[in-house]
Design an enzyme around this catalytic site. Structure first.
Site, PDB file in Angstrom:
ATOM      1  N   HIS A  42      -5.759 -79.903 -19.256  1.00 24.91           N
ATOM      2  CA  HIS A  42      -7.367 -80.373 -19.087  1.00 24.91           C
ATOM      3  C   HIS A  42      -7.499 -81.913 -19.575  1.00 24.91           C
ATOM      4  O   HIS A  42      -8.539 -82.354 -19.372  1.00 24.91           O
ATOM      5  CB  HIS A  42      -8.303 -79.410 -20.316  1.00 24.91           C
ATOM      6  CG  HIS A  42      -8.009 -79.732 -21.537  1.00 24.91           C
ATOM      7  ND1 HIS A  42      -7.207 -79.086 -22.616  1.00 24.91           N
ATOM      8  CD2 HIS A  42      -8.748 -80.752 -22.349  1.00 24.91           C
ATOM      9  CE1 HIS A  42      -7.456 -79.491 -23.653  1.00 24.91           C
ATOM     10  NE2 HIS A  42      -8.278 -80.658 -23.634  1.00 24.91           N
ATOM     11  N   ASP A  51      -2.589 -74.413 -19.640  1.00 27.04           N
ATOM     12  CA  ASP A  51      -3.215 -75.523 -20.336  1.00 27.04           C
ATOM     13  C   ASP A  51      -2.136 -76.528 -20.764  1.00 27.04           C
ATOM     14  O   ASP A  51      -2.262 -77.223 -21.768  1.00 27.04           O
ATOM     15  CB  ASP A  51      -4.038 -75.771 -21.412  1.00 27.04           C
ATOM     16  CG  ASP A  51      -5.126 -76.511 -21.937  1.00 27.04           C
ATOM     17  OD1 ASP A  51      -5.133 -77.353 -20.534  1.00 27.04           O
ATOM     18  OD2 ASP A  51      -5.755 -76.874 -22.633  1.00 27.04           O
ATOM     19  N   SER A  63      -6.101 -83.310 -28.245  1.00 30.97           N
ATOM     20  CA  SER A  63      -5.472 -82.482 -27.226  1.00 30.97           C
ATOM     21  C   SER A  63      -4.340 -82.906 -26.872  1.00 30.97           C
ATOM     22  O   SER A  63      -4.305 -84.004 -26.301  1.00 30.97           O
ATOM     23  CB  SER A  63      -6.528 -82.262 -26.264  1.00 30.97           C
ATOM     24  OG  SER A  63      -7.704 -81.453 -26.953  1.00 30.97           O
TER      25      SER A  63
END
Length: 354
Positions: free
Chosen positions: A92, A122, A200
Site C-alpha cells: 500500500h 500487503d 508502514s
C-alpha cells in the site's frame, strides 16, 4: 598564608569526593539508566542504517493550465533485504505510483523499480540500481518463537520524520487484518509499539535485533497511534519475498477454475463458492467438476458449488485461496461439492500455476 584547620580540610575533601561521585553516577545514568535502555540503544544503532524512506510519486494534471505535474502521493518506510539493492516495504506504500524513490540512511535518494507485489499480503519488493557497497541488512528472526509480552522495537519514518524508534511488547498473536486486495492476512502480530502513518513497511525487531515482522497497519479512530499496531510476521515475509523476486507475484497451485465474485455470492445468498468455468485439461476438469452452463431454454444454470476443502468450510474466495496457499503443486485435495440438491466429493491433484 592562612592555614585551614584539619577538620575543614577533611570536610572539603569529602564534599569534593561526593560531588565527583554524584557527577560520575549522573553521567552513567545519562548513558544507560537500565539494561533495557542499553539494549534499545544498541539495536537502534545497528538496525537504523538498514531502514529506508520510501516515497510514492504520481502524476496530476493542473485544472487550469492542463500541465502534468509529478506530486508526492504518499510515503512510508522499508528496509534493505540484501546488499544487491533489494528493498522490502508494504504494497500500500507504493500502490498507484508513477515513480518510487528510496532514501537511504545517508540521505542519498535513489530511483527504485518495482520487482514484485503481493497485494494479498500487503508486501512489495523494490530494487535500487547501483547501490552503495556498504548497505546494511537485518538479521532474520523466527516469528513462531514470539510470545505475548516479549519486547519488540519498531523503526520507521512516521509523518515523514526519518528513522524514529518506538518500543513496546507483543500484545497478541494470530490476529487477522484485511489486505489492500480485501484478502485476509492471517497470523498477524499485534503490538503496542507506537506505529503511525509513515511507519508502514518498516521493520519490527525483537530484543536480539532480529527482524520478526513488517509494520503494516494501525487500529485508530483518529488516524494516529492508539497503542494497537499490526505487523506481518517475518515467516510470511520469508515465504513471499523470494517469490516476488523470482516471479513478481505469489505463485499458488492451480485448480483450473474461474470462480464467482464474493459480491455475487453475497447478493445471491449462495452458501459456498460457485464454479463459473472449468478450464479444459485442468485438474478440475479431470475430477469432473462442472461450471455454470446454459439449459435447453438458454438460461444460465448454477454449476458445482464448493462447500468444503478437506476440513475447511469454504464460503468465499478468501477461504478458497487461503487453503491453496497452504499446499504445493502435486498435492491432492478432497473437495465437497453441491450440484443442485446433491452433494458429491471430488479428489483434485493441484497443478503448477506458472
Amino acid at each position: 598564608m592562612r592555614l585551614i584547620p584539619a577538620p575543614a580540610t577533611i570536610f572539603l575533601a569529602g564534599l569534593l569526593s561526593l560531588l565527583c561521585t554524584a557527577a560520575t553516577a549522573a553521567a552513567d545514568y545519562l548513558s544507560f539508566a537500565t539494561e533495557d535502555e542499553a539494549n534499545s540503544t544498541e539495536i537502534f544503532s545497528k538496525a537504523s542504517p538498514a531502514v529506508v524512506f520510501v516515497t510514492n510519486k504520481t502524476l496530476r494534471q493542473d485544472f487550469f493550465s492542463l500541465d502534468i505535474h509529478e506530486i508526492p502521493r504518499g510515503n512510508g518506510s522499508g528496509f534493505v533485504w540484501d546488499k544487491s539493492g533489494l528493498i522490502v516495504t508494504n504494497f500500500h506504500v507504493i500502490a498507484g505510483a508513477h515513480r518510487v524513490t528510496v532514501t537511504l540512511h545517508d540521505q542519498q535518494e535513489y530511483a527504485a523499480e518495482v520487482v514484485g507485489i503481493a497485494p494479498e499480503k500487503d508486501l512489495a519488493v523494490l530494487r535500487i540500481s547501483e547501490p552503495p557497497k556498504d548497505l546494511v541488512t537485518l538479521p532474520i528472526g523466527d516469528s513462531s518463537e514470539l510470545n505475548v509480552g516479549r519486547k519488540v522495537l519498531a523503526i520507521g519514518n512516521p509523518f515523514g520524520l526519518d528513522t524514529t524508534l518506538t518500543t513496546g511488547v507483543v500484545s497478541a498473536l494470530g490476529r487477522e487484518i484485511k489486505a489492500p486486495s480485501n484478502r485476509t492476512i492471517r497470523g498477524v502480530i499485534q503490538t503496542d509499539a507506537a506505529i503511525n502513518p509513515g511507519n508502514s513497511g518498516g521493520p519490527l525487531l525483537n530484543s536480539l535485533g532480529q527482524l520478526v515482522g513488517v509494520n503494516t497497519a494501525i487500529y485508530s479512530p483518529s488516524g494516529a497511534s492508539a497503542g494497537i499496531g499490526f505487523a506481518i510476521p517475518v515467516n510470511t515475509v520469508r515465504d513471499v519475498v523470494p517469490q516476488l523476486i523470482a516471479y513478481g507475484k505469489i505463485l499458488r497451485p492451480s485448480l483450473g477454475i474461474e470462480r464467482a465474485s464474493d459480491r455475487w455470492i453475497r447478493r445471491n445468498r449462495i452458501q459456498g463458492l460457485p464454479v463459473v468455468r472449468v478450464f479444459p485439461g485442468s485438474p478440475a476438469a479431470a475430477a469432473g467438476i462442472r461450471g455454470a452452463y446454459r439449459n435447453a431454454r438458454g438460461e444460465i444454470m448454477l454449476g458445482d458449488v464448493i462447500t468444503r476443502i478437506g476440513d475447511r468450510e469454504i464460503r468465499s474466495n478468501d477461504d478458497f485461496l487461503s487453503v491453496l496457499e497452504q499446499h504445493e503443486p502435486g498435492d491432492s485435495l478432497t473437495l465437497e461439492l453441491r450440484r443442485g440438491r446433491d452433494k458429491r466429493l471430488a479428489t483434485v491433484t493441484l497443478a503448477d500455476s506458472h
